[in-house]
Design a protein around this motif. Structure first.
Motif, short mmCIF file in Angstrom:
data_model
loop_
_atom_site.label_atom_id
_atom_site.label_comp_id
_atom_site.label_asym_id
_atom_site.label_seq_id
_atom_site.Cartn_x
_atom_site.Cartn_y
_atom_site.Cartn_z
N HIS A 206 0.81 -1.21 0.00
CA HIS A 206 0.00 0.00 0.00
C HIS A 206 0.85 1.27 0.00
CE1 HIS A 206 -3.42 -2.61 0.85
NE2 HIS A 206 -2.59 -3.25 1.65
N LYS A 207 0.22 2.36 -0.42
CA LYS A 207 0.86 3.67 -0.40
C LYS A 207 0.37 4.46 0.83
CE LYS A 207 0.99 3.88 -5.46
NZ LYS A 207 0.52 4.62 -6.67
N PRO A 208 1.16 5.44 1.30
CA PRO A 208 0.77 6.20 2.49
C PRO A 208 -0.56 6.94 2.37
CG PRO A 208 3.10 6.49 2.06
CD PRO A 208 2.55 5.75 0.88
N ASP A 209 -1.03 7.18 1.13
CA ASP A 209 -2.30 7.90 0.98
C ASP A 209 -3.46 6.97 0.62
OD1 ASP A 209 -1.42 7.27 -1.56
OD2 ASP A 209 -1.71 9.29 -2.39
N ASP A 210 -3.26 5.66 0.64
CA ASP A 210 -4.35 4.71 0.36
C ASP A 210 -5.43 4.81 1.44
OD1 ASP A 210 -3.12 3.80 -1.90
OD2 ASP A 210 -2.54 1.83 -1.09
N GLN A 211 -6.69 4.74 1.00
CA GLN A 211 -7.81 4.78 1.95
C GLN A 211 -8.87 3.71 1.66
OE1 GLN A 211 -8.08 6.60 4.75
NE2 GLN A 211 -6.00 7.30 4.32
N ASP A 212 -8.78 3.04 0.54
CA ASP A 212 -9.75 2.01 0.17
C ASP A 212 -9.06 0.64 0.24
OD1 ASP A 212 -11.64 0.32 -0.88
OD2 ASP A 212 -11.94 1.43 -2.74
N PHE A 213 -9.52 -0.20 1.17
CA PHE A 213 -8.87 -1.49 1.39
C PHE A 213 -9.82 -2.67 1.16
CE2 PHE A 213 -6.65 1.67 3.93
CZ PHE A 213 -5.33 1.46 3.54
N VAL A 214 -10.95 -2.41 0.54
CA VAL A 214 -11.93 -3.49 0.32
C VAL A 214 -11.33 -4.60 -0.53
CG1 VAL A 214 -14.14 -4.10 -0.72
CG2 VAL A 214 -13.93 -1.99 0.61
N GLY A 215 -10.71 -4.22 -1.64
CA GLY A 215 -10.13 -5.21 -2.54
C GLY A 215 -9.03 -6.02 -1.87
N SER A 216 -8.16 -5.34 -1.13
CA SER A 216 -7.04 -6.02 -0.47
C SER A 216 -7.53 -6.98 0.60
CB SER A 216 -6.10 -4.98 0.16
OG SER A 216 -5.53 -4.15 -0.83
N LEU A 217 -8.50 -6.54 1.39
CA LEU A 217 -9.02 -7.40 2.45
C LEU A 217 -9.78 -8.60 1.87
CD1 LEU A 217 -10.16 -4.64 4.94
CD2 LEU A 217 -8.36 -6.34 5.33
N THR A 218 -10.48 -8.37 0.77
CA THR A 218 -11.19 -9.48 0.11
C THR A 218 -10.19 -10.53 -0.37
OG1 THR A 218 -12.99 -8.01 -0.59
CG2 THR A 218 -12.74 -10.10 -1.78
N LYS A 219 -9.09 -10.07 -0.94
CA LYS A 219 -8.04 -10.98 -1.41
C LYS A 219 -7.47 -11.80 -0.26
CE LYS A 219 -3.25 -10.94 -3.07
NZ LYS A 219 -2.12 -10.10 -3.56
N LEU A 220 -7.19 -11.14 0.86
CA LEU A 220 -6.60 -11.84 1.99
C LEU A 220 -7.59 -12.81 2.63
CD1 LEU A 220 -4.61 -8.91 3.68
CD2 LEU A 220 -3.75 -10.65 2.13
N ARG A 221 -8.84 -12.40 2.66
CA ARG A 221 -9.87 -13.28 3.23
C ARG A 221 -10.01 -14.53 2.40
NH1 ARG A 221 -16.09 -11.36 4.65
NH2 ARG A 221 -16.64 -13.14 6.00
N GLU A 222 -10.02 -14.38 1.08
CA GLU A 222 -10.14 -15.52 0.17
C GLU A 222 -8.92 -16.43 0.26
OE1 GLU A 222 -10.82 -13.70 -3.59
OE2 GLU A 222 -12.97 -13.37 -3.23
N ALA A 223 -7.78 -15.86 0.67
CA ALA A 223 -6.55 -16.66 0.82
C ALA A 223 -6.56 -17.47 2.10
CB ALA A 223 -5.34 -15.74 0.79
N GLY A 224 -7.56 -17.23 2.97
CA GLY A 224 -7.69 -17.99 4.20
C GLY A 224 -6.82 -17.51 5.34
N CYS A 225 -6.46 -16.23 5.34
CA CYS A 225 -5.58 -15.69 6.38
C CYS A 225 -6.22 -15.78 7.76
CB CYS A 225 -5.26 -14.23 6.08
SG CYS A 225 -4.58 -13.95 4.44
N ASP A 226 -5.48 -16.34 8.71
CA ASP A 226 -5.92 -16.36 10.11
C ASP A 226 -5.32 -15.20 10.90
OD1 ASP A 226 -7.31 -18.91 9.89
OD2 ASP A 226 -5.32 -19.81 9.76
N ILE A 227 -4.12 -14.78 10.49
CA ILE A 227 -3.43 -13.64 11.09
C ILE A 227 -3.00 -12.71 9.98
CG2 ILE A 227 -1.40 -12.88 12.41
CD1 ILE A 227 -1.31 -15.66 13.69
N VAL A 228 -3.21 -11.40 10.18
CA VAL A 228 -2.75 -10.41 9.22
C VAL A 228 -1.87 -9.40 9.96
CG1 VAL A 228 -3.38 -8.57 7.60
CG2 VAL A 228 -4.79 -10.64 7.76
N ALA A 229 -0.61 -9.32 9.58
CA ALA A 229 0.32 -8.33 10.15
C ALA A 229 0.20 -7.04 9.35
CB ALA A 229 1.74 -8.85 10.10
N THR A 230 0.17 -5.91 10.04
CA THR A 230 0.02 -4.63 9.36
C THR A 230 1.24 -3.73 9.58
OG1 THR A 230 -1.07 -3.59 11.26
CG2 THR A 230 -2.48 -4.71 9.65
N ALA A 231 1.61 -3.02 8.53
CA ALA A 231 2.70 -2.04 8.60
C ALA A 231 2.33 -0.87 7.70
CB ALA A 231 4.03 -2.66 8.18
N VAL A 232 1.35 -0.10 8.17
CA VAL A 232 0.85 1.06 7.43
C VAL A 232 0.74 2.22 8.42
CG1 VAL A 232 -0.37 -0.28 5.67
CG2 VAL A 232 -1.52 0.28 7.82
#
Length: 387
Positions: free
Chosen positions: A206-232
């Motif tokens: 992601h970029k520092p000015d990103d504000q829409d994360f629907v697509g990214s979260l949908t991708k991660l959910r479909e990947a079956g993520c149990d833990i998501v580490a964030t660095a934003v």
């Protein structure tokens, strides 16, 4: 008569030369030491910086009112880069080459600090307690590098291990800025997952000015993520957590490093950030106010001065200022980069504001090693684990 006059001029010249030699290092005089800071007062990490500067200046004012350090008052010069590296480079040039600072504290941002090293190190300007926990802050030649606490990398490794045991997670993912900061979190997360035999399932950048994360979260959910580490950024962290809840994704644990461990994240109304974890090098202050008189006294003094409760940034600002002053005191009256290094390498003390043990040595310029894992419950950071 003429001979005597020449001798007096020569004597004066020698005396002046000796005086200038004693303080050949920039930013030091008989009465003053100049300290700089280059941070983010207006960008995505301003919640980690604004109160930090206030708390540091407050402590310097207290020290100056008591006579300074070895008779020198601390002059504090602060610049804002807004989390923009080109602006940070301009500010470093001003602070190091124009303002002639002796040392710097609370420089925010991993790539920003790395860019600044190119100017700080040749001028022998020490970088103390930067507002980044990247390993690069104490890699290579550490002569002028003094980081405050544990690294992002180690924090995420501890955090992932804790959550894997707590939740029985099988698949780990990451959302991060593709910068030196984000890569620290990504590397720690991925390596610990592999060490534990877990699958590193997916990642999004992601970029520092990103504000829409629907697509990214949908991708991660479909990947079956149990833990998501964030660095934003702080705001992005809040938006990500809120978006995940709106999407109904509730069977996942989000965790950040010390860059996500901020009072502003915990205090978002409506339970938006409830359940978020963070691994950091210090303890949040809110649950310790009634049990620690020194912490309570400081918090009350901060609120009286600025008409606001101190949060994470204020804790870090006060701690950085204390470390600097302790180093200046240990360096002695004859303040040089060399004497400052020797002084810093003798420091060992407990910091009640951070709840951290601080110790520096000749081959160890990382002040604190502990890692505290906390979770937001009821709008408050509650400590749930420690390494």
């Amino acid at each position: 008569m003429k001979s005597a006059f020449k001798k007096s001029i020569l004597a004066l010249g020698l005396a002046a030369g000796m005086a200038s030699a004693a303080y050949a290092q920039q930013g030091v005089s008989d009465t003053e030491v100049v300290i700089g800071s280059n941070g983010d007062l207006s960008g995505v990490f301003a919640p980690f910086n604004v109160q930090a500067i206030k708390a540091a200046q407050q402590y310097f004012d207290e020290v100056n009112a008591a006579g300074g350090v070895h008779g020198r008052k601390i002059k504090f010069i602060v610049e804002d880069h807004g989390y923009q590296v080109p602006k940070a480079v301009q500010n470093f040039n001003k602070l190091v080459n124009s303002d002639k600072v002796f040392a710097m504290i609370l420089n925010l941002g991993t790539p920003h600090n790395i860019a600044g090293f190119k100017m700080m190190e040749p001028a022998k300007v020490a970088n103390i307690s930067p507002l980044t926990a990247a390993r690069q802050m104490v890699e290579g030649d550490i002569t002028y590098k003094y980081t405050g606490l544990s690294s992002y990398y180690d924090q995420l490794k501890a955090g992932i291990e804790f959550l894997a045991k707590e939740t029985g997670a099988k698949e780990v993912c990451a959302m991060y800025f593709p910068s030196d900061f984000g890569l620290e979190v990504y590397e720690g997360t991925k390596e610990k997952a592999e060490e534990l035999g877990l699958k590193f399932a997916a990642e999004t950048t992601h970029k520092p000015d990103d504000q829409d994360f629907v697509g990214s979260l949908t991708k991660l959910r479909e990947a079956g993520c149990d833990i998501v580490a964030t660095a934003v950024g702080v705001r992005q962290t809040i938006v990500i957590l809120g978006t995940a809840k709106k999407l109904g994704w509730n069977d996942v644990a989000f965790i950040g490093s010390s860059a996500g461990f901020n009072t502003a994240v915990a205090k978002v109304p409506g339970g938006v950030t409830e359940g978020y974890y963070a691994a950091a090098g210090w303890s949040d202050l809110e649950n310790r106010l009634d049990s620690n008189e020194e912490l309570k006294k400081w918090a009350e003094g901060y609120k009286a001065a600025f008409n606001e409760d101190p949060g994470t940034a204020a804790q870090l600002g006060r701690a950085a200022a204390v470390t600097l002053v302790n180093g200046l005191e240990a360096a002695g009256k004859d303040l040089t980069p060399e004497s400052f290094q020797k002084g810093m390498e003798t420091l060992e003390y407990d910091d009640p504001i951070l709840n951290a043990h601080i110790k520096y040595g000749p081959n160890d310029h990382q002040g604190g090693d502990a890692i505290f894992i906390s979770k937001i419950e009821g709008g408050v950071w509650k400590e749930v684990g420690q390494e």
